[in-house]
Design an enzyme around this catalytic site. Structure first.
Site: not given
Ligand code: F6R
Length: 241
Positions: A67, A136, A138, A143
């Site tokens: 992303d 959440n 994702h 989302e």
């Molecule tokens: C990042 C991504 C997100 C993160 C998720 C967890 O490329 O795709 O889905 O993997 O938000 O983020 P952290 O590791 O910062 O808790």
């Protein structure tokens, strides 16, 4: 679904790096799907160190990131493109032409999404997809929603994600409200999936996503339907399993 429960963030990172290196060493050329965020930073540090020591080479590796924020150029320090260069690509022997991050600053975001999905399809989908887990549920920026998005698309970030990611920006107001993300369908086409999660803050969502019902309200729950998923956790993230 296979769970590897480790004693610490460092051990989780070591275990995830071992799985990625085994994939690269056994299956060359290799297409990797990569994630940003706090969780994989330790994994990337091990990959950098092991590449420096000649234990792994990225010469035959192609990467696609999950992303990117809309409106940020690759040079912006807040962009995921910048993150990948600063945490991995600048320090391993990868050909930068083989690294791909969705185009957040293109003039036609819809066209960027279509081109990205097509490029992944042309590459034969991912051999191994690395994923972090949002609070959440994702994965990528998919989302909680009424259905599972199929392919790369533009998404409006939820307040919970804006809040969680604001720690990396000067303020919550600076967090872009939209992003481009691979779809759930794109992720599920990977032949293997590797999820990393650490810390007590992830314990509830780890339980909900992997032991609860499969529902688009918890996007990561779809991974229960994939035939080859490894989830690497530290003790805290595994504490509610
Ligand atoms: C990042 C991504 C997100 C993160 C998720 C967890 O490329 O795709 O889905 O993997 O938000 O983020 P952290 O590791 O910062 O808790």
């Amino acid at each position: 679904m296979r769970f590897i429960i480790t004693d610490s963030y460092e051990a989780m990172s070591r275990s995830a790096a071992d799985i990625i290196e085994a994939q690269i060493n056994e299956d060359s050329p290799c297409t990797l799907g990569l994630a940003t965020g706090s969780t994989p930073i330790g994994t990337y540090q091990f990959l950098v160190e092991d590449c420096r020591q000649g234990k792994v080479s990225f010469a035959n590796v192609e990467t696609y990131n999950l992303d990117e924020y809309c409106g940020l150029s690759p040079e912006s320090p807040d962009s995921y493109h910048y993150f990948m260069n600063a945490n991995l690509f600048d320090f391993v022997d990868i050909d930068k032409a083989n690294t791909h991050v969705p185009e957040g600053d293109g003039s036609d975001a819809e066209a960027s999404c279509e081109a990205y999905e097509q490029a992944i399809e042309d590459a034969g989908w991912m051999d191994l997809q690395l994923l972090g887990l949002g609070n959440n549920g994702h994965i990528g920026f998919n989302e909680p929603a009424a259905d599972f998005p199929v392919s790369t698309h533009i998404v409006r970030l939820t307040e919970s994600t804006i809040d969680a990611n604001s720690r990396l920006f000067e303020s919550a107001d600076d967090v872009p409200r939209e992003a481009i993300t691979m779809g759930i369908g794109t992720i599920m086409k990977a032949r293997k999936i590797l999820v990393v999660a650490n810390g007590v803050g992830k314990a509830a969502i780890v339980k909900e996503a992997f032991l609860g019902p499969v529902t688009p309200e918890v996007p990561a729950s779809v991974l229960q339907l994939h035939p080859d998923v490894t989830v690497v956790l530290d003790r805290e993230a595994a504490s509610q399993l």
